[in-house]
Design a protein around this motif. Structure first.
Motif, PDB file in Angstrom:
ATOM      1  N   THR A 282       0.844  -1.196   0.000  1.00  0.00           N
ATOM      2  CA  THR A 282       0.000   0.000   0.000  1.00  0.00           C
ATOM      3  C   THR A 282       0.877   1.241   0.000  1.00  0.00           C
ATOM      4  OG1 THR A 282      -0.195   0.429   2.397  1.00  0.00           O
ATOM      5  CG2 THR A 282      -1.677  -1.233   1.462  1.00  0.00           C
ATOM      6  N   ILE A 283       0.393   2.281  -0.671  1.00  0.00           N
ATOM      7  CA  ILE A 283       1.040   3.595  -0.633  1.00  0.00           C
ATOM      8  C   ILE A 283      -0.057   4.657  -0.627  1.00  0.00           C
ATOM      9  CG2 ILE A 283       3.170   2.879  -1.789  1.00  0.00           C
ATOM     10  CD1 ILE A 283       2.127   4.117  -4.343  1.00  0.00           C
ATOM     11  N   PRO A 284       0.255   5.864  -0.155  1.00  0.00           N
ATOM     12  CA  PRO A 284      -0.747   6.934  -0.214  1.00  0.00           C
ATOM     13  C   PRO A 284      -1.176   7.190  -1.662  1.00  0.00           C
ATOM     14  CG  PRO A 284       1.085   7.572   1.193  1.00  0.00           C
ATOM     15  CD  PRO A 284       1.498   6.313   0.492  1.00  0.00           C
ATOM     16  N   ARG A 285      -2.448   7.367  -1.873  1.00  0.00           N
ATOM     17  CA  ARG A 285      -2.956   7.530  -3.230  1.00  0.00           C
ATOM     18  C   ARG A 285      -2.410   8.790  -3.906  1.00  0.00           C
ATOM     19  NH1 ARG A 285      -9.039   8.242  -5.257  1.00  0.00           N
ATOM     20  NH2 ARG A 285      -8.685   7.686  -7.443  1.00  0.00           N
ATOM     21  N   PHE A 286      -2.155   9.850  -3.110  1.00  0.00           N
ATOM     22  CA  PHE A 286      -1.682  11.094  -3.727  1.00  0.00           C
ATOM     23  C   PHE A 286      -0.275  10.941  -4.311  1.00  0.00           C
ATOM     24  CE2 PHE A 286      -0.510  11.742   0.794  1.00  0.00           C
ATOM     25  CZ  PHE A 286       0.847  11.991   0.661  1.00  0.00           C
ATOM     26  N   CYS A 287       0.470   9.879  -3.887  1.00  0.00           N
ATOM     27  CA  CYS A 287       1.773   9.622  -4.499  1.00  0.00           C
ATOM     28  C   CYS A 287       1.628   9.284  -5.982  1.00  0.00           C
ATOM     29  CB  CYS A 287       2.478   8.462  -3.788  1.00  0.00           C
ATOM     30  SG  CYS A 287       3.121   8.878  -2.163  1.00  0.00           S
TER      31      CYS A 287
ATOM     32  N   PHE B 139       2.728   3.201 -12.492  1.00  0.00           N
ATOM     33  CA  PHE B 139       3.194   2.454 -11.317  1.00  0.00           C
ATOM     34  C   PHE B 139       2.833   0.972 -11.449  1.00  0.00           C
ATOM     35  CE2 PHE B 139       2.840   1.047  -6.830  1.00  0.00           C
ATOM     36  CZ  PHE B 139       4.146   1.315  -6.434  1.00  0.00           C
ATOM     37  N   ARG B 140       1.614   0.669 -11.904  1.00  0.00           N
ATOM     38  CA  ARG B 140       1.223  -0.733 -12.099  1.00  0.00           C
ATOM     39  C   ARG B 140       2.122  -1.409 -13.128  1.00  0.00           C
ATOM     40  NH1 ARG B 140      -4.082   1.314 -11.783  1.00  0.00           N
ATOM     41  NH2 ARG B 140      -4.210   1.381 -14.056  1.00  0.00           N
ATOM     42  N   ASN B 141       2.390  -0.716 -14.229  1.00  0.00           N
ATOM     43  CA  ASN B 141       3.253  -1.295 -15.267  1.00  0.00           C
ATOM     44  C   ASN B 141       4.682  -1.476 -14.777  1.00  0.00           C
ATOM     45  OD1 ASN B 141       1.122  -1.382 -17.086  1.00  0.00           O
ATOM     46  ND2 ASN B 141       1.617   0.592 -18.012  1.00  0.00           N
TER      47      ASN B 141
ATOM     48  N   GLU C 190      -4.364  -7.943  -8.026  1.00  0.00           N
ATOM     49  CA  GLU C 190      -5.520  -7.163  -7.573  1.00  0.00           C
ATOM     50  C   GLU C 190      -5.076  -5.749  -7.220  1.00  0.00           C
ATOM     51  OE1 GLU C 190      -7.977  -8.773  -4.433  1.00  0.00           O
ATOM     52  OE2 GLU C 190      -7.439 -10.840  -4.993  1.00  0.00           O
ATOM     53  N   THR C 191      -5.960  -4.800  -7.484  1.00  0.00           N
ATOM     54  CA  THR C 191      -5.756  -3.428  -7.007  1.00  0.00           C
ATOM     55  C   THR C 191      -7.084  -2.912  -6.475  1.00  0.00           C
ATOM     56  OG1 THR C 191      -6.279  -2.394  -9.136  1.00  0.00           O
ATOM     57  CG2 THR C 191      -3.970  -2.972  -8.740  1.00  0.00           C
ATOM     58  N   LYS C 192      -7.020  -2.012  -5.526  1.00  0.00           N
ATOM     59  CA  LYS C 192      -8.222  -1.317  -5.071  1.00  0.00           C
ATOM     60  C   LYS C 192      -7.791   0.021  -4.500  1.00  0.00           C
ATOM     61  CE  LYS C 192      -8.743  -2.935  -0.293  1.00  0.00           C
ATOM     62  NZ  LYS C 192      -9.704  -3.438   0.711  1.00  0.00           N
ATOM     63  N   GLU C 193      -8.736   0.896  -4.307  1.00  0.00           N
ATOM     64  CA  GLU C 193      -8.430   2.237  -3.810  1.00  0.00           C
ATOM     65  C   GLU C 193      -9.440   2.666  -2.768  1.00  0.00           C
ATOM     66  OE1 GLU C 193      -8.642   4.443  -7.372  1.00  0.00           O
ATOM     67  OE2 GLU C 193      -6.632   3.918  -8.069  1.00  0.00           O
ATOM     68  N   SER C 194      -8.953   3.367  -1.771  1.00  0.00           N
ATOM     69  CA  SER C 194      -9.805   4.123  -0.860  1.00  0.00           C
ATOM     70  C   SER C 194      -9.560   5.589  -1.188  1.00  0.00           C
ATOM     71  CB  SER C 194      -9.429   3.800   0.587  1.00  0.00           C
ATOM     72  OG  SER C 194      -8.203   4.425   0.932  1.00  0.00           O
TER      73      SER C 194
ATOM     74  N   VAL D 214      -5.754   5.771   0.072  1.00  0.00           N
ATOM     75  CA  VAL D 214      -4.743   4.716  -0.051  1.00  0.00           C
ATOM     76  C   VAL D 214      -4.959   3.890  -1.316  1.00  0.00           C
ATOM     77  CG1 VAL D 214      -3.685   2.719   1.087  1.00  0.00           C
ATOM     78  CG2 VAL D 214      -4.604   4.590   2.470  1.00  0.00           C
ATOM     79  N   SER D 215      -3.837   3.508  -1.962  1.00  0.00           N
ATOM     80  CA  SER D 215      -3.862   2.563  -3.082  1.00  0.00           C
ATOM     81  C   SER D 215      -3.332   1.215  -2.590  1.00  0.00           C
ATOM     82  CB  SER D 215      -3.001   3.070  -4.236  1.00  0.00           C
ATOM     83  OG  SER D 215      -3.566   4.220  -4.821  1.00  0.00           O
TER      84      SER D 215
END
Length: 318
Positions: free
Chosen positions: A223-228, A240-242, A255-259, A262-263
């Motif tokens: 997990t990392i902060p979504r704003f990154c 980042f996924r690639n 799998e990926t998901k987001e709040s 957080v990513s």
């Protein structure tokens, strides 16, 4: 009448109180990341005066201990342990890893399992350690028996441990648990740690080490902060996924998901040995988005030597 109650001993130093303000937690983590990043730059330039000034600023803000208290509050709003344990329960790993059958007779019997090996990198609480130690009580005719609830072993590390069960280690220099790749960790949890690493090159090194500390078929929970990813001038969510994928670090992103904040990523280390070369796109820092909308400096730079673990391969040849 005399008072016979014993007086409590006065502590030598007050115990640090838990942080309660989310606003203060955000301020502390932002300042800590800013100062540690500036310190790394000053160190690279042999600027002793600036390093000393930043060390004093870090001390004044409460240092890493204050940062960890802020992180504990922030992570309490998105439980990594529940996410990890839920996923392991769904794929059966919470109760151990199924061993291959030795013969046809054994395939018809109850499957043998070994303990699932889990490494938590940058642990700031003991939730996963507590889950691994939890016991369940079984009711039997002859009475109650107690056994472990899960067939799970957790090793938790952090660069500055605040709990005696969390080992104090720098993950970037952590030795492999075994030179045999098949005997390494089944699961690694790295939650809100990659963004704390101060340079793009060390973030790339961390990604490579997360891959190589896993056995083939093992999984990374990241997990990392979504704003990154949404506010970075260098990295987008797709990039980042690639970068984590087969032409980058080498994972299969399952799998990926987001709040809102957080990513989340679940990444598989493939069973097959890698044959694809490293895409040169990931070996340098490139500005991809400009303007005030993208103030974040998060980026990751991969190094071929780390990605293919050349140092470990050379040691095995000696």
């Amino acid at each position: 009448m005399a008072n016979n109650r014993k007086k409590r001993p006065i502590p030598l130093a007050p115990k640090p109180s838990a942080m309660k303000s989310r606003k203060k937690a955000r301020q502390v983590t932002t300042l800590f990341h800013k100062l540690t990043r500036e310190k790394d730059i000053a160190l690279s330039q042999d600027d002793v005066a600036t390093v000393q000034l930043i060390d004093q600023q870090l001390k004044d803000m409460g240092g890493r201990e204050e940062y960890q208290r802020a992180s504990q509050l922030s992570t309490s709003f998105h439980s990594t342990s529940k996410w990890v344990l839920g996923s392991l329960a769904r794929n059966g790993w919470l109760h151990g890893i199924v061993l291959p059958a030795m013969d046809e007779k054994e395939t018809k019997q109850k499957k043998r399992r070994r303990t699932t090996r889990l490494l938590e990198v940058g642990a700031i609480n003991t939730e996963l350690l507590d889950a691994a130690a939890a016991a369940s009580v079984e009711q039997r005719e002859i009475g109650e028996t107690t056994k472990k609830k899960y067939n799970l072993h957790v090793r938790a590390i952090d660069i500055h441990s605040m709990e005696k069960r969390i080992e104090e280690h720098d993950f970037l220099t952590l030795p492999y648990i075994s030179p045999m790749i098949a005997e390494r960790y089944d699961v690694i949890v790295c939650s809100m740690v990659l963004n704390c690493v101060t340079t793009p090159q060390d973030r790339g090194k961390m990604c490579a080490k997360l891959f190589h500390h896993l056995r083939p078929g093992g999984r990374l929970f990241l997990t990392i902060p979504r704003f990154c990813l949404t506010k970075s001038a260098f990295v987008t969510e797709e990039i980042f996924r690639n970068m984590l994928g087969e032409k980058g670090v080498g994972f299969v992103v399952e799998e990926t998901k987001e709040s809102p904040k957080v990513s989340f990523f679940i990444c598989l280390r493939p069973e097959e040995e890698r044959t694809t070369p490293l895409n040169k796109l990931w070996t340098k820092q490139v500005i991809r988005r400009k303007g005030k909308k993208f103030p974040n400096q998060f980026s990751v730079v991969l190094n071929e030597k780390d990605i293919f673990d050349q140092d470990a391969r050379n040691r095995l040849r000696v």
